[in-house]
Enzyme design. Structure first.
Site, PDB file in Angstrom:
ATOM      1  N   PRO A   1       0.835  -1.213   0.000  1.00  0.00           N
ATOM      2  CA  PRO A   1       0.000   0.000   0.000  1.00  0.00           C
ATOM      3  C   PRO A   1       0.867   1.260   0.000  1.00  0.00           C
ATOM      4  O   PRO A   1       1.921   1.317   0.624  1.00  0.00           O
ATOM      5  CB  PRO A   1      -0.802  -0.117   1.304  1.00  0.00           C
TER       6      PRO A   1
ATOM      7  N   THR B   1       2.444   2.799  -2.527  1.00  0.00           N
ATOM      8  CA  THR B   1       3.611   2.880  -3.407  1.00  0.00           C
ATOM      9  C   THR B   1       3.320   3.608  -4.720  1.00  0.00           C
ATOM     10  O   THR B   1       4.233   3.760  -5.534  1.00  0.00           O
ATOM     11  CB  THR B   1       4.137   1.470  -3.712  1.00  0.00           C
TER      12      THR B   1
ATOM     13  N   GLU C   1      18.314   3.214  27.892  1.00  0.00           N
ATOM     14  CA  GLU C   1      18.549   3.656  26.516  1.00  0.00           C
ATOM     15  C   GLU C   1      20.038   3.815  26.230  1.00  0.00           C
ATOM     16  O   GLU C   1      20.492   3.557  25.107  1.00  0.00           O
ATOM     17  CB  GLU C   1      17.804   4.969  26.247  1.00  0.00           C
TER      18      GLU C   1
END
Length: 663
Positions: free
Chosen positions: A209, A211, A430
């Protein structure tokens, strides 16, 4: 170009107005006829009062016609009444000297009597016939009328309305080359016909979807300067059997009237699924519609100049009859763009906005791997919205960076209050991801680290690939495993095993899937060898289905043991790296606690043992940071679990759950 359907619509409108006018006149005539029979003269009189007036001598004259009595008083006033069958009426009139005028009853013609008695039935039959005609031919206003069930819902764009060309389609060079000969055929069909060549009747565009399949189809019509009929596959199918087939016939009739032209059917899998599958063997209406579509495509002659283009992201579910030669025998894959394609797409969308001098589409393209054309259009729009909120006269690079961070990592939730202990733990978590990712071989470079909550995540570590990856080596996969466990290991080293949180739940899930794929799908285990033990059922470009296993119980135990060995080996490897770089772990965590977000330049300085300094946009962010709320942090077990489950790295640094896909 003249549009014949518009003339037909005008003629139908005139016919319908005439029919309604005739019906209105007939109804008024009948109602007036019935009303005239029920009307009196000027005064309706009760029969009892009439007899009293006769006996009192007030009545001068009466006119009797059947049971209807009209009379005149001595003072000149008129009245009317009905005789209920009184046998003494004539005696009363004669005894009181009333002048009597007798007239024969009105006699209606036989035809009028039949018409009046049968009029309601005739009216119902006429309305029913008219309704049936409207359902079959799109009556009552033509295409837009309430009975236009069998009319096609396709929208026709004239050549003047289709302004899209191949210059507006970027990042799909191979697909454009595939369809250029379609444009040549529509422009100059004699070039092919004199050599006996037949252009494909149908072109099927497949791809994920967003593209640009629809955009490419419009570009073909724009380049060839021909009408463009656009319709969705779901517009054919209704609850009434036969309506879809009628719409297909009507669509191709309109196309033949406007040939040469292009018919574009979007999401053709809605009507083109394989027949005879599903509960009850399929849907009769959908299968009849598909059969009619196949017949119409067979009926297209090469000289008519009608090209049918369809788009889908589920080519695996289409009926084989659609894909045989003579129908959709040419398939054009419109895939995700590479880095050069993304740069071209960005340039196309940047034409519509004022862009600052510092904006480099190549840099943005490198930082958006896996983005489709629709994603890139959304990125440019988000950057423009951010610039508008800042009252900027142009869209600068910082706006694109903020838009990219928002799309990849989620919206910042700066008003969310975190306790100092939770904030410190998130910073070390992190920092552990970032250090492992920085030091591991073949790992994507660390782009940005943030402890600002985004979406459902408390912190984000984002990796930026240097180039598009088409496959993954064993070294790169093991490096990814190490970096996934970096956050949990950092928590364990700094706060102890008892303080490890649920923040690594998503990391553990992804690492487990990655290790299992290495063993069961990709043949990267020396112990089990290059064999396929498991696979996922693929559903076209929309993802995968369930897991299919081909192994015995004993082999499953070996797979589990090998997965555990790979994870334990890389867990210990990551732990050794963090233990050897504890000073950098502390320095990076402190930088995160101070600035909340650090970029690649700061990460590099920390890993080199230098002072990180301030981020580039630190001052701007401080000027626009909203005041902190004083609400207490939510430290409930349920909230901690939900926050921890959502803590994850940015999508761009993720390895897919299934086999490496070509992006």
């Amino acid at each position: 170009m003249a549009n014949p359907p518009n003339n037909n619509n005008n003629n139908d409108l005139i016919k319908n107005l005439i029919i309604w006018t005739v019906l209105t006149v007939v109804l008024l005539t009948v109602f007036n006829h019935f009303g005239s029979q029920n009307m009196g003269t000027t005064h309706r009189l009760d029969y009892t009062q009439f007899i009293q007036d006769v006996r009192s001598g007030r009545v001068a004259q009466v006119e009797i016609q059947g049971n209807l009595i009209r009379g005149v008083y001595t003072d000149g006033k008129t009245f009317s009444t009905y005789n209920p069958g009184d046998p003494g009426l004539m005696g009363d009139l004669l005894d009181n000297n009333v002048r009597i005028v007798a007239r024969p009853p009105e006699q209606q013609s036989v035809l009028m009597q039949i018409f009046i008695s049968w009029f309601p039935m005739l009216l119902l039959i006429a309305v029913w016939l008219w309704a049936m005609r409207g359902m079959a031919n799109g009556g009552m206003g033509g295409k837009g009328g309430p009975f236009s069930f069998g009319k096609s819902k396709a929208r026709m764009l004239t050549p003047e309305q289709v302004k899209v060309t191949f210059d507006d389609v970027a990042g799909a060079e191979e697909a454009k080359e595939e369809v250029k000969e379609v444009v040549d055929f529509l422009k100059n069909p004699e070039k092919f016909q004199k050599l006996g060549a037949k252009i494909p009747k149908g072109v099927l565009m497949v791809g994920p979807p967003g593209t640009g399949k629809t955009l490419l189809a419009k570009a073909i019509a724009g380049e060839a300067n021909v009408p463009f009929f656009s319709i969705s596959g779901s517009d054919f199918v209704e609850m009434f059997v036969g309506v879809g087939a009628s719409r297909v016939r009507d669509l191709f009739e309109q196309a033949r009237a406007n040939a040469p032209c292009i018919i574009f059917i979007d999401e053709i899998d809605a009507v083109g699924r394989s027949r005879g599958v599903g509960i009850g063997g399929g849907n009769d209406e959908r299968e009849q519609t598909l059969n009619q579509l196949l017949v119409e495509m067979d009926g297209i002659e090469g000289s008519e100049g009608i090209i049918v283009i369809a788009a889908t992201n589920r080519p695996d579910v289409l009926d084989p009859a659609l894909l045989r030669p003579g129908r959709f025998d040419r398939q054009v894959t419109v895939g995700l763009p590479d880095v050069r394609g993304r740069e071209q797409i960005l340039k196309v969308h940047m034409r519509k906005i004022p862009v600052g001098e510092d904006v480099d589409p190549a840099v943005i393209a490198r930082g958006t791997p896996g983005f489709s054309g629709a994603d890139l259009a959304n990125l440019v729009n988000e950057a423009a919205l951010i610039a508008a909120r800042e009252n900027s006269d142009k869209v600068y690079m910082r706006h694109f960076e903020k838009a990219k961070d928002k799309i990849l990592m989620g919206v910042e939730r700066k008003t969310m209050v975190m306790s100092e202990e939770e904030k410190k733990l998130t910073a070390y978590h992190e920092a552990g991801h970032a250090i492992i990712g920085y030091l591991m071989p073949e790992h994507d470079p660390v782009y940005k680290v943030s402890i600002i909550p985004r979406g459902k995540a408390l912190g984000v570590t984002m990796y930026l690939p240097e180039e598009d990856s088409w496959s993954y080596s064993k070294t790169k996969l093991e490096s990814q495993l190490c970096s996934l466990y970096g956050g949990r290991i950092a928590e364990e080293l700094i706060f102890g095993p008892e303080k490890v949180t649920t923040g690594a739940s998503n990391d553990i899930e992804r690492a487990t899937k990655l290790a299992r794929n290495m063993v069961a799908k990709w043949g990267l285990s020396e112990r089990l060898g290059p064999l396929l033990y498991e696979e996922e059922e693929q559903n076209g470009f929309l993802g995968s289905g369930g897991i299919v296993s081909y192994v015995s119980d004993e082999t499953k135990e070996l797979i589990d043991e090998e997965v555990r060995r790979i994870i334990d080996t890389n867990y210990a490897r990551a732990k050794k790296i963090l233990e050897d770089n504890m000073d950098k772990l502390h320095a990076m965590a402190q930088a995160l606690l101070e600035y909340e977000t650090i970029d690649a330049e700061q990460i590099k300085r920390i890993m080199e043992g230098k002072d990180p300094g301030q981020p580039k946009d630190w001052q701007d962010s401080q000027d626009k940071t909203p005041p902190a709320e004083t609400a207490p942090a939510d430290t409930s077990a349920e909230a901690t679990e939900s926050k921890g489950d959502a803590d994850k790295d940015a999508p761009s640094g993720a390895i897919p759950d299934g086999a490496p896909k070509l992006q």
